[in-house]
Scaffold this motif. Structure first.
Motif, PDB file in Angstrom:
ATOM      1  N   SER A 228       9.132   6.508  17.830  1.00 42.08           N
ATOM      2  CA  SER A 228       9.956   5.937  16.764  1.00 42.08           C
ATOM      3  C   SER A 228       9.875   4.420  16.759  1.00 42.08           C
ATOM      4  N   THR A 229       9.850   3.832  17.957  1.00 43.51           N
ATOM      5  CA  THR A 229       9.747   2.370  18.013  1.00 43.51           C
ATOM      6  C   THR A 229       8.464   1.912  17.343  1.00 43.51           C
ATOM      7  N   LEU A 230       7.372   2.573  17.693  1.00 42.84           N
ATOM      8  CA  LEU A 230       6.089   2.207  17.078  1.00 42.84           C
ATOM      9  C   LEU A 230       6.153   2.382  15.561  1.00 42.84           C
ATOM     10  N   MET A 231       6.771   3.488  15.141  1.00 48.09           N
ATOM     11  CA  MET A 231       6.849   3.795  13.720  1.00 48.09           C
ATOM     12  C   MET A 231       7.662   2.750  12.973  1.00 48.09           C
ATOM     13  N   VAL A 232       8.831   2.432  13.522  1.00 49.08           N
ATOM     14  CA  VAL A 232       9.750   1.528  12.835  1.00 49.08           C
ATOM     15  C   VAL A 232       9.169   0.120  12.774  1.00 49.08           C
ATOM     16  N   VAL A 233       8.705  -0.362  13.922  1.00 51.37           N
ATOM     17  CA  VAL A 233       8.162  -1.717  13.925  1.00 51.37           C
ATOM     18  C   VAL A 233       6.884  -1.758  13.091  1.00 51.37           C
ATOM     19  N   GLY A 234       6.120  -0.679  13.138  1.00 61.37           N
ATOM     20  CA  GLY A 234       4.900  -0.605  12.333  1.00 61.37           C
ATOM     21  C   GLY A 234       5.214  -0.619  10.845  1.00 61.37           C
ATOM     22  N   SER A 235       6.217   0.170  10.418  1.00 62.21           N
ATOM     23  CA  SER A 235       6.525   0.218   8.977  1.00 62.21           C
ATOM     24  C   SER A 235       7.069  -1.103   8.474  1.00 62.21           C
ATOM     25  N   LEU A 236       7.672  -1.859   9.379  1.00 67.98           N
ATOM     26  CA  LEU A 236       8.244  -3.143   8.986  1.00 67.98           C
ATOM     27  C   LEU A 236       7.171  -4.081   8.444  1.00 67.98           C
ATOM     28  N   VAL A 237       5.992  -3.958   8.980  1.00 66.89           N
ATOM     29  CA  VAL A 237       4.951  -4.910   8.572  1.00 66.89           C
ATOM     30  C   VAL A 237       3.867  -4.257   7.725  1.00 66.89           C
ATOM     31  N   PHE A 238       4.164  -3.094   7.113  1.00 67.10           N
ATOM     32  CA  PHE A 238       3.186  -2.494   6.218  1.00 67.10           C
ATOM     33  C   PHE A 238       2.806  -3.483   5.163  1.00 67.10           C
ATOM     34  N   PHE A 239       1.565  -3.729   5.031  1.00 69.62           N
ATOM     35  CA  PHE A 239       1.154  -4.676   4.010  1.00 69.62           C
ATOM     36  C   PHE A 239      -0.090  -4.190   3.294  1.00 69.62           C
ATOM     37  N   ASP A 240      -1.176  -4.040   4.051  1.00 65.47           N
ATOM     38  CA  ASP A 240      -2.470  -3.744   3.440  1.00 65.47           C
ATOM     39  C   ASP A 240      -2.425  -2.532   2.517  1.00 65.47           C
ATOM     40  N   LEU A 241      -1.819  -1.451   3.044  1.00 67.88           N
ATOM     41  CA  LEU A 241      -1.815  -0.217   2.285  1.00 67.88           C
ATOM     42  C   LEU A 241      -1.051  -0.365   0.967  1.00 67.88           C
ATOM     43  N   ILE A 242       0.149  -0.951   1.060  1.00 66.79           N
ATOM     44  CA  ILE A 242       0.965  -1.101  -0.143  1.00 66.79           C
ATOM     45  C   ILE A 242       0.337  -2.129  -1.084  1.00 66.79           C
ATOM     46  N   PHE A 243      -0.227  -3.158  -0.518  1.00 61.32           N
ATOM     47  CA  PHE A 243      -0.846  -4.208  -1.336  1.00 61.32           C
ATOM     48  C   PHE A 243      -1.964  -3.623  -2.203  1.00 61.32           C
ATOM     49  N   VAL A 244      -2.794  -2.800  -1.606  1.00 59.13           N
ATOM     50  CA  VAL A 244      -3.907  -2.242  -2.364  1.00 59.13           C
ATOM     51  C   VAL A 244      -3.437  -1.122  -3.289  1.00 59.13           C
ATOM     52  N   LEU A 245      -2.516  -0.315  -2.790  1.00 58.06           N
ATOM     53  CA  LEU A 245      -2.100   0.875  -3.540  1.00 58.06           C
ATOM     54  C   LEU A 245      -1.267   0.522  -4.768  1.00 58.06           C
ATOM     55  N   THR A 246      -0.227  -0.251  -4.599  1.00 55.81           N
ATOM     56  CA  THR A 246       0.676  -0.525  -5.724  1.00 55.81           C
ATOM     57  C   THR A 246       0.842  -2.006  -5.997  1.00 55.81           C
ATOM     58  N   ALA A 247       0.408  -2.862  -5.090  1.00 59.37           N
ATOM     59  CA  ALA A 247       0.614  -4.313  -5.198  1.00 59.37           C
ATOM     60  C   ALA A 247       2.101  -4.636  -5.348  1.00 59.37           C
ATOM     61  N   GLY A 248       2.953  -3.783  -4.801  1.00 60.42           N
ATOM     62  CA  GLY A 248       4.390  -4.027  -4.866  1.00 60.42           C
ATOM     63  C   GLY A 248       5.029  -3.424  -6.111  1.00 60.42           C
ATOM     64  N   GLY A 249       4.225  -2.925  -7.017  1.00 66.57           N
ATOM     65  CA  GLY A 249       4.732  -2.443  -8.290  1.00 66.57           C
ATOM     66  C   GLY A 249       5.058  -0.968  -8.269  1.00 66.57           C
ATOM     67  N   PRO A 250       5.445  -0.406  -9.375  1.00 70.16           N
ATOM     68  CA  PRO A 250       5.628  -1.080 -10.670  1.00 70.16           C
ATOM     69  C   PRO A 250       6.831  -2.021 -10.650  1.00 70.16           C
ATOM     70  N   GLY A 251       6.699  -3.138 -11.321  1.00 69.89           N
ATOM     71  CA  GLY A 251       7.736  -4.164 -11.220  1.00 69.89           C
ATOM     72  C   GLY A 251       7.797  -4.629  -9.781  1.00 69.89           C
ATOM     73  N   ASP A 252       8.950  -4.401  -9.125  1.00 68.85           N
ATOM     74  CA  ASP A 252       9.017  -4.739  -7.713  1.00 68.85           C
ATOM     75  C   ASP A 252       9.501  -3.531  -6.908  1.00 68.85           C
ATOM     76  N   ALA A 253       9.196  -2.338  -7.398  1.00 66.84           N
ATOM     77  CA  ALA A 253       9.743  -1.110  -6.804  1.00 66.84           C
ATOM     78  C   ALA A 253       9.274  -0.888  -5.373  1.00 66.84           C
ATOM     79  N   THR A 254       8.079  -1.313  -5.032  1.00 70.34           N
ATOM     80  CA  THR A 254       7.596  -1.072  -3.668  1.00 70.34           C
ATOM     81  C   THR A 254       7.297  -2.384  -2.965  1.00 70.34           C
ATOM     82  N   ARG A 255       8.009  -3.445  -3.364  1.00 67.72           N
ATOM     83  CA  ARG A 255       7.716  -4.738  -2.763  1.00 67.72           C
ATOM     84  C   ARG A 255       8.476  -4.900  -1.445  1.00 67.72           C
ATOM     85  N   VAL A 256       7.790  -4.662  -0.366  1.00 70.43           N
ATOM     86  CA  VAL A 256       8.405  -4.791   0.955  1.00 70.43           C
ATOM     87  C   VAL A 256       8.391  -6.261   1.383  1.00 70.43           C
ATOM     88  N   LEU A 257       9.083  -6.529   2.468  1.00 68.13           N
ATOM     89  CA  LEU A 257       9.251  -7.906   2.944  1.00 68.13           C
ATOM     90  C   LEU A 257       7.904  -8.588   3.224  1.00 68.13           C
TER      91      LEU A 257
END
Lengths: 308, 453
Positions: A228-257
């Motif tokens: 769980s620690t790996l999962m939680v800390v890992g999800s905190l910094v998800f970037f590449d996957l979301i950036f390519v997949l949705t670019a934070g969109g639509p609008g800002d629906a998937t815009r993580v920190l």
């Protein structure tokens, strides 16, 4: 994201190398320590310092006091990004953990077909996040994707264009990518459980389900904490996957920190506020990791092996 | 060509005599990794380090080929002082060039889009003022489209050489789809709204759009703002006038935009389609969508990827129609007036000379114009229409040439014209506007906050 290794306590490191000189071996950690300081600690202070300046990434760096912090903390985008980040963490944990435990338990057997399956299950982890994102994006395309290609109307959805759907797709793809890794951890954890416990339970007449809930799951407690620690800390910094997949969109629906940080720093040329967000990310990550360690209890790092 | 080379070399060896020149040359010898441009670096007989100028450019055929050939020709003519090149993909380049400039590691020649990005380089003192160079080479300047200099100019000084091709935004349409529903291309905005109903009834999406890329949506606003209120509306924003987005014409344009979205003017799922995968173009040439508003650069890729769509004469194109009662001149256009090359202030005197020589002898040269024309583009050189010939692409090129040269106003794409900070807020809010998650008034309010930033 790497989690700093949990330091081995006391004599554990001595026993690890039979007949070794414990004190002399400490020097072996020096190169790693130097690298950690050079690429981990120093940049961290650099980012902290940058968050009190104005810099567009090109010209001079000028001190600006708390301006960047004020800009970030008063921006309505921040609570939203925090909320989205939290949702990604919570939901991807809730999806991945049960699935990984079940898969890991299943794969812990020693039959040959399970070995073959575990190799197959492991494949998603070997692919790069960017490749996965591009592939899913192509598959989910409403006009040229899987649904349209196979003529399955239910699959023809605006997968990445509707906020709720896009969010679900992110959770699904993240889980698809990382369940193999966590299954592997659980597989190892289950194999560590002494067989004698199962044998005793069998004599008492317990079935498989009963054994799972009464032996496997409680015995996996510390594996669950680690995973769980790996999962939680890992999800905190998800970037590449979301950036390519949705670019934070639509609008800002998937815009993580992490995405918010990138957009401000490298797209909007606001390095000060981006650094402030980076500091927030570090703090949230530390807090979450500490919290999980608390939940695990003080003995979490002790070996669970019989006789150890 | 030969006499000029000799005189340049004389000049170089003279400058080498100065201690400053030597010191700068020494700095120049250590740079980022250089590829291509075989041999000839380092010390030569003329004394001092004859370093190479560095130049980064974008991959992606067929444009990459034109860029590569220009460098090859130049390096062949200047074996001792040529260009060392590195290539990047579009999005990777955008981040890389910014980081490199910030770190003082910029290439000698900074390739870009001009406008707000160039302005931020200028404000950081990272690029050279080329105004006097243009004064010395007036004939060179006079050969280029006047409209191409707007985005190269910051505070009435020219900081970049306009290069490559002009690419206005064009309304493309599928002639087959129009035949199918028995309709004519739109003459004004009202026709567009009627066509939307007709095409939807026929099961064809009226407009293709790669909405996830955000700047694709922006092209619509650029034209609607222009046609309703004229180029002054955005000019006011660009000039930093307070509350410029609150102009009634702007609100009207934003409202019309949302009306079009509400009546299903765009292909279903447009907000998950990206432009970089060319999926939006594919919707047009596969007959799934009837029309598409997109840059002139898509003609070449539709020709290449779209089977017989272009070669079979099915592609129609026109300038964006007027909005009845609107103030904008219907000949106005928007898009990219050119690409731009600047010289890094951090480069050595020697490297700067090489870069200027490259601009003078290769960029916008006849050989290069021929290359651009050969790949169906329109270089920014006056009178280049004489080279279009009578090939299958000639009518398209003539159309682009006329659109670009007859436009009363050629407005640069907003996200390039504005500062990167304002552009990011703009694109963000455009995405929300198209998602219908903010109203036109909220859009204006959000953007008024970053005017002049």
């Amino acid at each position: 994201m790497t989690v700093p290794p949990i330091p081995a306590r006391g004599k554990a490191s001595l026993t690890a190398v039979p007949g070794g000189q414990g004190r002399g071996l400490a020097w072996l950690a020096l190169p790693a320590l130097l690298i950690f300081v050079a690429f981990g600690v120093i940049p961290l202070f650099g980012v902290f310092a940058l968050s009190f300046t104005t810099w567009d990434g090109l010209g001079e760096i000028r001190p600006s006091g708390f301006d960047s912090w004020r800009a970030v903390l008063t921006d309505p985008g921040l609570p939203h990004a925090l909320w989205v980040t939290f949702l990604v963490i919570a939901l991807s944990w809730a999806v991945q953990t049960p699935a990984s435990i079940l898969l890991g338990t299943f794969l812990a057997g020693f039959q040959r077909y399970r070995a073959v399956l575990s190799v197959v299950y492991f494949i998603p982890l070997l692919l790069s996040s960017a490749a996965i994102a591009i592939t899913y994006k192509a598959l989910l395309d409403p006009n040229f994707g899987l649904g349209a290609g196979l003529g399955i109307p239910i699959l023809v959805q605006d997968w990445l264009g509707e906020p709720v759907l896009a969010f679900s797709v992110v959770i699904f793809v993240v889980s698809w990518q990382f369940i193999p890794f966590h299954s592997l951890i659980y597989q190892g954890g289950v194999r560590q459980i002494p067989r004698s416990m199962y044998e005793a339970a069998e004599i008492d007449g317990a079935g498989r389900v009963r054994m799972f809930f009464s032996i496997t799951l409680p015995q996996l407690k510390y594996t669950i904490i680690t995973s769980s620690t790996l999962m939680v800390v890992g999800s905190l910094v998800f970037f590449d996957l979301i950036f390519v997949l949705t670019a934070g969109g639509p609008g800002d629906a998937t815009r993580v920190l992490a995405l918010e940080m990138y957009k401000r720093g490298f797209q909007a040329n606001l390095m000060g506020p981006a650094s402030a967000i980076a500091v927030i990310l570090v703090l949230v990550g530390l807090a979450l990791a500490l919290l999980l360690r608390r939940l695990g209890g003080r003995d979490a790092t002790h070996s669970q092996l019989e006789g150890a | 060509m030969e006499p000029r080379t000799t005189s340049r070399r004389t000049f170089l060896s003279l400058s080498m005599g100065l201690p400053l020149g030597a010191a700068l040359a020494a700095c120049g010898s250590s740079g980022p990794t250089q590829t291509g441009a075989g041999g000839g670096t380092g010390t030569t007989g003329t004394g001092g380090g004859a370093g190479k100028a560095t130049y980064w450019y974008l991959t992606g055929q067929p444009n990459e080929g034109v860029r590569t050939r220009a460098v090859e020709r130049f390096n062949k003519a200047n074996p001792n002082a040529g260009l060392a090149t590195t290539t990047f993909q579009n999005d990777a380049f955008k981040t890389k060039i910014k980081t490199a400039i910030g770190a003082g590691e910029a290439p000698t020649i900074i390739w870009g889009w001009g406008g707000g990005g160039l302005r931020s380089y200028v404000q950081a003192g990272q690029v050279d003022d080329l105004t006097s160079w243009f004064d010395q080479n007036a004939a060179y300047k006079d050969r280029l489209f006047p409209s191409s200099f707007g985005a190269a100019t910051v505070d009435s000084k020219i900081y970049a050489v306009p290069v490559e091709a002009v690419t206005p935004i064009v309304l493309y349409y599928d002639k087959r789809a129009f035949e199918k529903v028995g309709a004519q291309p739109p003459q004004e905005w009202g026709d567009i709204m009627d066509l939307v109903k007709k095409f939807n009834a026929a099961g064809i999406a009226p407009f293709s759009l790669g909405g996830q890329s955000r700047w694709t949506n922006m092209m619509w606003l650029e034209f609607l703002f222009d046609r309703i209120g004229g180029p002054e509306i955005f000019q006011a924003v660009y000039d930093g006038e307070k509350d410029a987005w609150n102009n009634p014409a702007a609100i009207d344009a934003l409202t019309k935009m949302q009306d079009l979205i509400k009546t299903n003017g765009f292909v279903k799922g447009f907000s998950s389609i990206t432009a970089d995968s060319n999926a939006d173009q594919a919707l047009l040439y596969t007959g799934k969508a009837a029309m598409m508003l997109h840059g002139g650069w898509t003609y070449g890729s539709m020709k290449e990827e779209g089977g017989d769509f272009v070669t079979g004469g099915n592609l129609g194109y026109m300038n964006f129609p007027p909005v009845s009662g609107g103030k904008g001149d219907p000949s106005n256009t928007v898009g990219n007036p050119a690409q731009y090359m600047s010289i890094s202030s951090k480069a050595t005197a020697e490297q700067k000379e090489i870069a200027k020589k490259f601009f003078l002898t290769e960029m916008n040269s006849d050989a290069q114009s021929k290359d651009w024309v050969g790949i169906t583009q329109v270089p920014i050189v006056k009178g280049v229409d004489a080279q279009f010939g009578s090939g299958a692409d000639a009518p398209w090129q003539k159309f682009v040439y006329d659109t670009a040269s007859n436009a009363k106003s050629f407005q640069q794409s907003w996200d390039q014209a504005l500062s990167p900070t304002a552009a990011e807020v703009l694109l963000d809010n455009i995405a929300k506007l198209f998602q219908m998650s903010i109203s036109p008034q909220q859009f204006a309010t959000n953007l008024n906050e970053v005017i002049g930033k």
